[in-house]
Scaffold this motif. Sequence first.
Motif, PDB file in Angstrom:
ATOM      1  N   GLN A 227      30.179  25.136  41.664  1.00 55.09           N
ATOM      2  CA  GLN A 227      30.471  24.251  40.404  1.00 55.09           C
ATOM      3  C   GLN A 227      31.809  25.049  39.612  1.00 55.09           C
ATOM      4  O   GLN A 227      32.615  24.549  39.086  1.00 55.09           O
ATOM      5  N   GLN A 228      31.672  26.500  39.551  1.00 53.56           N
ATOM      6  CA  GLN A 228      32.781  27.332  38.779  1.00 53.56           C
ATOM      7  C   GLN A 228      32.942  28.257  39.709  1.00 53.56           C
ATOM      8  O   GLN A 228      32.723  29.369  39.388  1.00 53.56           O
ATOM      9  N   PRO A 229      34.148  28.126  40.447  1.00 50.18           N
ATOM     10  CA  PRO A 229      34.445  28.993  41.450  1.00 50.18           C
ATOM     11  C   PRO A 229      35.252  30.232  40.638  1.00 50.18           C
ATOM     12  O   PRO A 229      35.180  31.569  41.372  1.00 50.18           O
ATOM     13  N   GLU A 230      35.559  30.254  39.321  1.00 50.17           N
ATOM     14  CA  GLU A 230      36.255  31.387  38.940  1.00 50.17           C
ATOM     15  C   GLU A 230      35.225  32.452  38.628  1.00 50.17           C
ATOM     16  O   GLU A 230      35.657  33.468  38.324  1.00 50.17           O
ATOM     17  N   ARG A 231      33.892  32.217  38.772  1.00 48.70           N
ATOM     18  CA  ARG A 231      32.843  33.239  38.952  1.00 48.70           C
ATOM     19  C   ARG A 231      33.050  34.138  39.924  1.00 48.70           C
ATOM     20  O   ARG A 231      32.344  35.395  39.794  1.00 48.70           O
ATOM     21  N   LEU A 232      33.837  33.880  40.914  1.00 54.66           N
ATOM     22  CA  LEU A 232      34.323  35.097  42.074  1.00 54.66           C
ATOM     23  C   LEU A 232      34.887  36.332  41.130  1.00 54.66           C
ATOM     24  O   LEU A 232      34.858  37.318  41.988  1.00 54.66           O
ATOM     25  N   ARG A 233      35.376  35.902  40.065  1.00 54.04           N
ATOM     26  CA  ARG A 233      35.823  37.391  39.371  1.00 54.04           C
ATOM     27  C   ARG A 233      34.979  38.379  39.086  1.00 54.04           C
ATOM     28  O   ARG A 233      35.093  39.850  39.063  1.00 54.04           O
ATOM     29  N   ASN A 234      33.570  37.884  39.217  1.00 54.43           N
ATOM     30  CA  ASN A 234      32.588  39.007  39.062  1.00 54.43           C
ATOM     31  C   ASN A 234      32.246  39.421  40.261  1.00 54.43           C
ATOM     32  O   ASN A 234      31.034  39.020  41.033  1.00 54.43           O
ATOM     33  N   LEU A 235      32.928  40.473  40.315  1.00 54.11           N
ATOM     34  CA  LEU A 235      32.648  41.360  41.987  1.00 54.11           C
ATOM     35  C   LEU A 235      31.175  41.773  41.852  1.00 54.11           C
ATOM     36  O   LEU A 235      30.843  41.689  43.134  1.00 54.11           O
ATOM     37  N   ASP A 236      30.709  42.292  41.039  1.00 59.22           N
ATOM     38  CA  ASP A 236      29.407  42.873  41.028  1.00 59.22           C
ATOM     39  C   ASP A 236      28.342  42.056  41.470  1.00 59.22           C
ATOM     40  O   ASP A 236      27.165  42.173  42.295  1.00 59.22           O
ATOM     41  N   SER A 237      28.537  40.804  41.143  1.00 65.30           N
ATOM     42  CA  SER A 237      27.407  39.752  41.535  1.00 65.30           C
ATOM     43  C   SER A 237      27.284  39.191  42.990  1.00 65.30           C
ATOM     44  O   SER A 237      26.389  38.678  43.415  1.00 65.30           O
ATOM     45  N   LEU A 238      28.330  39.490  43.604  1.00 67.92           N
ATOM     46  CA  LEU A 238      28.552  39.293  44.842  1.00 67.92           C
ATOM     47  C   LEU A 238      28.835  40.313  45.925  1.00 67.92           C
ATOM     48  O   LEU A 238      29.750  40.291  46.755  1.00 67.92           O
ATOM     49  N   SER A 239      28.241  41.546  45.626  1.00 70.34           N
ATOM     50  CA  SER A 239      28.612  42.564  46.266  1.00 70.34           C
ATOM     51  C   SER A 239      27.688  42.971  47.387  1.00 70.34           C
ATOM     52  O   SER A 239      27.970  43.766  48.327  1.00 70.34           O
ATOM     53  N   ALA A 240      26.536  42.295  47.675  1.00 70.37           N
ATOM     54  CA  ALA A 240      25.841  42.375  48.544  1.00 70.37           C
ATOM     55  C   ALA A 240      26.544  42.022  49.896  1.00 70.37           C
ATOM     56  O   ALA A 240      27.228  41.016  50.173  1.00 70.37           O
ATOM     57  N   ARG A 241      26.358  42.722  51.188  1.00 67.31           N
ATOM     58  CA  ARG A 241      27.058  42.480  52.347  1.00 67.31           C
ATOM     59  C   ARG A 241      25.976  41.737  53.225  1.00 67.31           C
ATOM     60  O   ARG A 241      25.614  42.504  54.164  1.00 67.31           O
ATOM     61  N   THR A 242      25.798  40.594  53.008  1.00 66.00           N
ATOM     62  CA  THR A 242      24.901  39.663  53.612  1.00 66.00           C
ATOM     63  C   THR A 242      25.552  38.444  54.054  1.00 66.00           C
ATOM     64  O   THR A 242      26.580  37.997  53.515  1.00 66.00           O
ATOM     65  N   PRO A 243      25.160  37.765  55.308  1.00 59.18           N
ATOM     66  CA  PRO A 243      25.933  36.829  55.474  1.00 59.18           C
ATOM     67  C   PRO A 243      25.830  35.569  54.717  1.00 59.18           C
ATOM     68  O   PRO A 243      27.144  34.773  54.546  1.00 59.18           O
ATOM     69  N   GLU A 244      24.771  35.306  53.771  1.00 58.05           N
ATOM     70  CA  GLU A 244      24.603  34.408  52.610  1.00 58.05           C
ATOM     71  C   GLU A 244      25.883  34.696  51.675  1.00 58.05           C
ATOM     72  O   GLU A 244      26.567  33.573  51.366  1.00 58.05           O
ATOM     73  N   VAL A 245      25.797  35.896  51.109  1.00 58.84           N
ATOM     74  CA  VAL A 245      26.806  36.415  50.243  1.00 58.84           C
ATOM     75  C   VAL A 245      28.229  35.742  50.685  1.00 58.84           C
ATOM     76  O   VAL A 245      29.264  35.654  50.119  1.00 58.84           O
ATOM     77  N   ARG A 246      28.329  36.395  52.026  1.00 53.65           N
ATOM     78  CA  ARG A 246      29.792  36.216  52.607  1.00 53.65           C
ATOM     79  C   ARG A 246      30.147  34.894  52.685  1.00 53.65           C
ATOM     80  O   ARG A 246      31.342  34.292  52.323  1.00 53.65           O
ATOM     81  N   GLU A 247      29.056  33.902  52.952  1.00 52.12           N
ATOM     82  CA  GLU A 247      29.351  32.410  53.086  1.00 52.12           C
ATOM     83  C   GLU A 247      29.683  31.863  51.477  1.00 52.12           C
ATOM     84  O   GLU A 247      30.717  31.159  51.466  1.00 52.12           O
ATOM     85  N   ILE A 248      28.899  32.339  50.614  1.00 49.15           N
ATOM     86  CA  ILE A 248      29.144  32.003  49.219  1.00 49.15           C
ATOM     87  C   ILE A 248      30.496  32.213  48.942  1.00 49.15           C
ATOM     88  O   ILE A 248      31.432  31.400  48.132  1.00 49.15           O
TER      89      ILE A 248
END
Length: 652
Positions: A227-248
């Motif tokens: 819904q808000q792809p600008e949230r990609l700026r928050n690198l810390d919330s997407l730091s986990a190196r898992t298949p699910e996070v990569r897909e997100i």
Amino acid sequence: MDSQRMLRNLVVTAMLMGLSLPAALAQAPHYGTNINEQRQRYLSAREALQLNRQQEYQALRAELDDYPLVQYIDYADLSRRLNRLPFDDVDTFLERYAGSYLAERLEREWLARLADERRWEDIVRYYNPDNTYTSLTCYAHRAWLELGDDSQLAAAGELWNVARSQPNECDPVFEAWMAAGYLTPDIAWQRFSKNIQAGNRSLARYISTLMPDREQQLAQLYLQIDQQPERLRNLDSLSARTPEVREIILHGVRRLARIDAPLAMLLLNQHHEHQNFDDEVMLELQRFIAMRLLVQGFDEETETLMRNTPGLATETLVSWLLRDALRDQDWPGLYRLLTYLPEEDRASERWQYWRARAIVMLNHDGAEAEAQGIYQSLAGNRSFYGYLAADRLGQPYDMTDIPVAASQAQRQALYDMPAIVRAHELYHIGDEINARNEWAHATARMSPEQIGASGRLALDWGWHRNTIQAMIQLQHWDDLELRFPLAYADHFNSAAAQLGLQPQFLSAITRQESAYMHDVRSPAGARGLMQLMPATAREVGRSLGLQISSDDLYTPDVNISLGSHYLASLMEEFDNNRILAAAAYNAGPNRVKQWLRRTEDNPVPIDVWIETIPFLETRGYVQNVLVYAVIYGHRSGNPVPFMTPQERTALL
């Protein structure tokens, strides 16, 4: 009296009056001495059944066992009685007509009827996995469960794990499947992901409630990024190196690229530093972002990106820049951009032609000889660019014509297929819908040799759409007689003479629009041979003093008359230029006027204007119509130029 019954009566009357059939048609094996009598009896039986005159129907039916279409009235009779569950009659029909189009249709309808009655044992008995649809498959699974058989339950996962909602009939099966423990976190994530990417967010949210806590939290993050792809700026919330996070992350980058391509590229590179995405994944996503950069006006940035990233360029990507260069008549830029094309695309007819044009315009040493060599290599092709090149060389157009191999014996052998005999008879009593169904059912099971013969057979019948379809199935592009039948020639010649048009141009428009299906309707609502919108047809009709209904547009002579008058009005509106008239016929005159205004300050040659038509569909449409007109000129013995002198020299 409805139009179908009128048509039926006209056909039957003609045959009963002894009017002769074409010789090729008369060779059909069911044209015995009593075919007219059988046909009349069949039509009378069908009418008696429709009017519920049972005694009359039964008497007529008793004399029709040898008629090819007898199963159609058997089917009509039986389908009216399915609510009474006539098991013996259904079994008899399915056995007698096994493998036919109507048997398969009745089998599905019968199973649906049994499902309505919850006849579980009978559902299992009649269920055919090779002749089903989703609701019936779910009923079969439920029947197995109701009978205590759970051996098929695991397979229900294939029905559940899809990118859409399934019918309500599947719910009891899915509940049992989940209760049996078949729903794993991985399967739930797969379906959640499929539906997010398909835009089915409500269903995705529901699926997330079926997940364990860890997956639920990831699903919530996925929904937020969606819904808000600008949230990609928050690198810390997407730091986990898992298949699910990569897909997100990858999904979010695609979403962001649609609204802010430069930011999407920046954030992709930042996340890549931590996630180390696969090279192929990165290349695919960079190509997607590059296209969005072009859409958003970042041409220079896109070219820089291609220059710095080997392998990024695709024909789709580079052609956008090439057409911008053409529109600006930037020949040095065009020549440079051609080098970015993948080698296979650079060697295509399209871009070889434009390479030759650029060479001439840049006037390099030896330019004329090099360009002439390219034109010479193209001029041997029966194609848009081949004909452009032939015009530049002053050479005749290529008319390669290689008939498909199909002997008379091969054509005659097709009558050994009952479906072909039924299609033939249905076609001749005016029931083209069922004729097409039978024909499609038969050709789906044919060898390539039989398909080629079917094209010839359809030509014998005058069934032009199926001659074209056969060549498409075979991918045999060089049989001009089958691909470009001389259909409705008298209608086109008459309309052309009245309106000052080329009959070949009318044939080309019709071939492109409908492939000669007189009863076709497009998703947008256009109807008939020349695919007229009802509103347009009514407007043209009023100008001619006629009151036109939508159904009138399925009548060939009406459709051709109205379509020809409409095309003539477009020719008048666009200074007798067929290119502009054809573009307007496809995309509408207002759009064509917008495209012309775009180049008012910097008019371009006609070939450039065609190449830079913004709509891919209209660009291909115009190119096909010009080529088809030449082919129809060749086929009719009245050649026409690819472009008239006025069209060829026009600056638009």
